[in-house]
Design an enzyme around this catalytic site. Sequence first.
Site, PDB file in Angstrom:
ATOM      1  N   SER A 242     -15.097 -59.997 -12.464  1.00 44.15           N
ATOM      2  CA  SER A 242     -15.918 -59.687 -11.294  1.00 44.15           C
ATOM      3  C   SER A 242     -16.749 -60.905 -10.865  1.00 44.15           C
ATOM      4  O   SER A 242     -16.202 -61.975 -10.670  1.00 44.15           O
ATOM      5  CB  SER A 242     -16.773 -58.457 -11.597  1.00 44.15           C
ATOM      6  OG  SER A 242     -17.160 -57.858 -10.398  1.00 44.15           O
ATOM      7  N   LYS A 246     -15.468 -64.843 -10.491  1.00 39.76           N
ATOM      8  CA  LYS A 246     -15.713 -65.891  -9.486  1.00 39.76           C
ATOM      9  C   LYS A 246     -16.180 -67.139 -10.245  1.00 39.76           C
ATOM     10  O   LYS A 246     -15.790 -68.272  -9.971  1.00 39.76           O
ATOM     11  CB  LYS A 246     -16.801 -65.474  -8.494  1.00 39.76           C
ATOM     12  CG  LYS A 246     -16.621 -64.087  -7.845  1.00 39.76           C
ATOM     13  CD  LYS A 246     -17.744 -63.770  -6.866  1.00 39.76           C
ATOM     14  CE  LYS A 246     -18.062 -62.291  -6.670  1.00 39.76           C
ATOM     15  NZ  LYS A 246     -17.063 -61.406  -6.158  1.00 39.76           N
ATOM     16  N   TRP A 333     -12.413 -52.706  -3.156  1.00 35.25           N
ATOM     17  CA  TRP A 333     -13.547 -53.548  -2.762  1.00 35.25           C
ATOM     18  C   TRP A 333     -13.241 -55.028  -3.013  1.00 35.25           C
ATOM     19  O   TRP A 333     -13.680 -55.905  -2.276  1.00 35.25           O
ATOM     20  CB  TRP A 333     -14.776 -53.094  -3.564  1.00 35.25           C
ATOM     21  CG  TRP A 333     -16.076 -53.741  -3.224  1.00 35.25           C
ATOM     22  CD1 TRP A 333     -16.858 -54.474  -4.065  1.00 35.25           C
ATOM     23  CD2 TRP A 333     -16.773 -53.702  -1.977  1.00 35.25           C
ATOM     24  NE1 TRP A 333     -17.991 -54.889  -3.418  1.00 35.25           N
ATOM     25  CE2 TRP A 333     -17.970 -54.427  -2.131  1.00 35.25           C
ATOM     26  CE3 TRP A 333     -16.493 -53.112  -0.736  1.00 35.25           C
ATOM     27  CZ2 TRP A 333     -18.888 -54.589  -1.094  1.00 35.25           C
ATOM     28  CZ3 TRP A 333     -17.410 -53.276   0.299  1.00 35.25           C
ATOM     29  CH2 TRP A 333     -18.586 -54.012   0.107  1.00 35.25           C
ATOM     30  N   HIS A 392     -12.122 -51.070 -11.389  1.00 30.93           N
ATOM     31  CA  HIS A 392     -12.728 -52.403 -11.481  1.00 30.93           C
ATOM     32  C   HIS A 392     -13.310 -52.621 -12.870  1.00 30.93           C
ATOM     33  O   HIS A 392     -14.430 -52.181 -13.151  1.00 30.93           O
ATOM     34  CB  HIS A 392     -13.833 -52.467 -10.418  1.00 30.93           C
ATOM     35  CG  HIS A 392     -14.545 -53.771 -10.348  1.00 30.93           C
ATOM     36  ND1 HIS A 392     -13.979 -54.896  -9.826  1.00 30.93           N
ATOM     37  CD2 HIS A 392     -15.802 -54.126 -10.727  1.00 30.93           C
ATOM     38  CE1 HIS A 392     -14.845 -55.901  -9.871  1.00 30.93           C
ATOM     39  NE2 HIS A 392     -15.965 -55.444 -10.426  1.00 30.93           N
TER      40      HIS A 392
HETATM   41  C1  GTR Z   1     -20.251 -56.071  -6.742  1.00 30.71           C
HETATM   42  C2  GTR Z   1     -20.049 -57.238  -5.837  1.00 30.71           C
HETATM   43  C3  GTR Z   1     -18.767 -57.937  -6.176  1.00 30.71           C
HETATM   44  C4  GTR Z   1     -18.527 -58.092  -7.668  1.00 30.71           C
HETATM   45  C5  GTR Z   1     -19.170 -57.008  -8.501  1.00 30.71           C
HETATM   46  C6  GTR Z   1     -19.443 -57.307  -9.973  1.00 30.71           C
HETATM   47  O1  GTR Z   1     -21.365 -55.341  -6.446  1.00 30.71           O
HETATM   48  O2  GTR Z   1     -20.015 -56.744  -4.528  1.00 30.71           O
HETATM   49  O3  GTR Z   1     -18.700 -59.175  -5.498  1.00 30.71           O
HETATM   50  O4  GTR Z   1     -18.891 -59.331  -8.110  1.00 30.71           O
HETATM   51  O5  GTR Z   1     -20.370 -56.602  -8.021  1.00 30.71           O
HETATM   52  O6  GTR Z   1     -19.762 -58.432 -10.346  1.00 30.71           O
HETATM   53  O7  GTR Z   1     -19.367 -56.356 -10.738  1.00 30.71           O
END
Ligand code: GTR
Length: 412
Positions: A242, A246, A333, A392
Site C-alpha cells: 500500500s 509506493k 481503489w 487490499h
Molecule cells: C489509503 C490510501 C492509499 C493507500 C492506503 C494504505 O487510504 O488512499 O493510497 O496507500 O491508504 O496505505 O493502506
Amino acid sequence: MRRIACYLIIAVSGLLLAAADLSAQEIKTYQDEALVPAFSLPDPLVFNNGKKVRNARQWTRKRRSEVLEIFSQEMYGHVPARPEGLHFKTLSEEKVYGGLGIRKVVRLYLDAADQHWFDVLIHLPAAAKGPVPMFAGLNFKGNDATLDARSSAAWPYEMILRGGFGVATAWRDSVEPDGSQFVDPGADADWFCRDGGVRAWYNPGGDWGAISAWAWGLSRILDYLETDPAVDARHVAVIGHSRLGKTSLWAGANDPRFALVISNCSGCCGAAISRRVFGENFAFIDKVFPHWFTREFDKYRFHEELFPADQHWLAALAAPRPLYIVSAQLDGWADPRGEWLCAQSVAPVYRLFKKQGLSGNEMPALSADAAPEAVVCDNAGTVAYHIRNGKHSIIAPDWEQYIAFARRHFKM
Ligand code: GTR
C-alpha cells in the site's frame, strides 16, 4: 504598451480564476472502466531534449537520472544522503520459533550524539551456512505488532525463514510519523523523533514528503545490513504494501543497492497508471495525504494528464533488477488493471537490458469461482505480476510468490 498591459491583466485574472476554481472543485472518484479517459502513455525512452534513448548505456548514464529527477521534483521530493554520524547497536538477540530463527533488535543511531534513532527488527534463519539474502520493508503498526498473531499473514516470519531468507523491518512512524488512522505507538512509543520525524531533524526545509523519508529509512536499514556478517547485502529485496508499496518502489528507484523490488497493492502514486484516473486519483490523495508529497505535486490535482511521466517510468527505475508488482482483486481503489498496465509498460526499458517483461498482453484473470486466496501469475520473467483473490492486503499467498521469485533470481 497599453495593449500589452491589458493582455497581462486578462492573463493574470484568468489564472486567479482558475486557481479559485481548483480549490473549490469537488473531488470525484470512480471505479468504472467506462469512465476511464482516452489517454496515451508517455514513452520513458525519450530524453528530456526529445531524442530517443537507444541503448542500456544511455538509459543508465543519463535517462535514468532524468526520470528520477522528475519524480523527486514533482511528486515525492528529493531523498537526502546517508547522515554522517550513522552507527548501529544491537539491543537484543535471541533464538525463536523453536530454534528456526534468530531475532535481533538493532538500533540505528542517525547522529554521532545518539539523539536520533529508530529500531530495526531482524529475523535470520538460525541454520544458515553463510550470509543470507533478505527482505526489507517498513511496517504499519510497530515492530512488536508484526509479532502479533493478527499480523502473521502480513509478516509470515517462519515461512520466510524456511524459505532461506532473513527479514528486516522498522516501524514507518519511527522514521517519519504518518499521522494516519493506523498509528498506535504501543511498545514503540519511544521512537526517535518525539518532536517530529526525520524530516524535521535532517535537512529541515527540504521539500521532501513522508514517502521520501520512509524510502530514506529503508536505505539506512540497508546501510546496517551491509555491516552484518550474517547478511548477504547484495541480495536484499525491498518490499512494501500500500503506501509502503509506493515507498518500496521509490526506495528501489533511489537506491540501486536493493537487488529486487516488490510493490504490493501500491495503487495511486505507486504502481497504478495515473492517467486512468481509476479509483484513488491525484486530487484525492494529495488532499488527504499532502504530507506524503512535495508541494510541487499540488499543481497536478485534477490533472493527471499534465504530469510529465506516468508510474511505469517510476517502476522502470528498478531496471534491470527483478521487479514484482501485485494487486488484489477487490482492491478497486488501487486500480488492479492500472497496476498490471504499469508492470506491462516497463518492458521497453527492460528490453534494453535484454530482460524479459511480462509474457502476455492480457491481464491475468481470476475465474469467477476462484478460491478465496487464489493467485494468478505472470511471473516467469524479470518483471512479474500477480493478482490475488481478496482484498487490499499482503498475505501468505503473496509472500509464497515473492519467496519463489526471489529464490529464482537470487539463484538459491
Ligand atoms: C489509503 C490510501 C492509499 C493507500 C492506503 C494504505 O487510504 O488512499 O493510497 O496507500 O491508504 O496505505 O493502506
